[in-house]
Design a protein around this motif. Sequence first.
Motif, PDB file in Angstrom:
ATOM      1  N   MET A 183       0.776  -1.235  -0.018  1.00 16.37           N
ATOM      2  CA  MET A 183      -0.004   0.001   0.074  1.00 16.37           C
ATOM      3  C   MET A 183       0.784   1.422   0.093  1.00 16.37           C
ATOM      4  N   ARG A 184       0.423   2.293  -0.818  1.00 19.37           N
ATOM      5  CA  ARG A 184       1.268   3.394  -0.822  1.00 19.37           C
ATOM      6  C   ARG A 184       0.609   4.667  -0.105  1.00 19.37           C
ATOM      7  N   HIS A 185       1.429   5.261   0.635  1.00 19.34           N
ATOM      8  CA  HIS A 185       0.692   6.312   1.544  1.00 19.34           C
ATOM      9  C   HIS A 185       1.095   7.855   1.003  1.00 19.34           C
ATOM     10  N   SER A 186       0.194   8.668   1.160  1.00 15.94           N
ATOM     11  CA  SER A 186       0.122   9.905   0.463  1.00 15.94           C
ATOM     12  C   SER A 186       1.387  10.786   1.258  1.00 15.94           C
ATOM     13  N   SER A 187       2.015  11.660   0.401  1.00 15.93           N
ATOM     14  CA  SER A 187       3.062  12.475   0.998  1.00 15.93           C
ATOM     15  C   SER A 187       2.678  13.848   0.833  1.00 15.93           C
ATOM     16  N   VAL A 188       1.380  14.005   0.508  1.00 19.63           N
ATOM     17  CA  VAL A 188       0.713  15.544   0.454  1.00 19.63           C
ATOM     18  C   VAL A 188       1.208  16.281   1.852  1.00 19.63           C
ATOM     19  N   ASP A 189       1.855  15.519   2.856  1.00 19.49           N
ATOM     20  CA  ASP A 189       2.103  16.141   3.974  1.00 19.49           C
ATOM     21  C   ASP A 189       3.178  16.964   3.923  1.00 19.49           C
ATOM     22  N   ALA A 190       3.969  16.806   2.785  1.00 20.68           N
ATOM     23  CA  ALA A 190       5.229  17.636   2.441  1.00 20.68           C
ATOM     24  C   ALA A 190       5.037  19.316   2.849  1.00 20.68           C
TER      25      ALA A 190
END
Length: 325
Positions: free
Chosen positions: A1-8
Amino acid sequence: MRHSSVDAVPDAHDCVPRKAADRGDAHVAWKQLRNPIFAIDHMTKDETIRLIDGTWHLFFSERLGGDAESTRTGHWVTTDLASWRPAPPAQLWGSPDITRAADGAYVLTYQLPDAANPGTDKIYASTASDPDGPWSDPIRLVPGLFQSERLIDAALAHTAHGLFVMFKRGLHDSSDQHIGVAWSPSGSLDGPWTYLGEPDLPWSENFEFVPINGTWNIVLTTIPIHRPALYRLAGDPSREKAWLRWKKVRAFDVPQEAWNRGHTPGITHETANSGYLCDARKLDGHWYVFYAGSTELTEFDGRGHAKIGIARSKDLQHWQVPPGT
């Protein structure tokens, strides 16, 4: 499962600005380039590059003399990667990496000799509102950790969950070298820092955090065969221990040429050392990797003279060097 890195943190890791207006007339004059694209009369390696207000800013380790203490962070600029001119050096010690903090300040990480432990280095960061400086006084990263050990090659990941740093531990001539990851929950360079442990990565150095298509990735240079490789974060980036779990994506098979055809592993025979990945897809549809290479044994007093080259790809798998090479 890939997790979002929109938290960058926005813009923190963008080698090329998202807004076209911030790129100016800067471009990559690919047909005019010839590898190595950057070479001066002494050692240059550990490069990091960023397009800022229409100008490419290249920072790198340069050794001005015959000993390690003569190393500083060099700084040159260009608008096309073909014609270069010197810019104010950062006057720091070596192995730079440039990112941007949430307040917009540029952050340069590097290493300095540790006065309390001769023969070892420690990792630091400085900030500036302009890439030409002036840079702030050194801020010690992860103070109190591994006091008697050599720490180098710091790379930062700016996230909504705090600041993460990856670094290499151990002496250069020792096989007992390790990678460490620490976390500043506040997002401040001053910490406080929590040591998370050793990531499940291979023996490597020269790290760079890169968000790619919604995931966090790390670019590293493998040891002893110096070749850039890409690993993807395997867990949820909001969970700090996830930053110790990585999945290999691929190694970058950068073409060998006369200037970077290393015969044996080591600092004087780099094939593609200190790989730095630049996402320029919004500029011209390509990824670029910058790397140091050297086939010289005794030139420039045998200081491990290195030069900086470039390759490009549209898929991170098939790399080509400039046509003039």
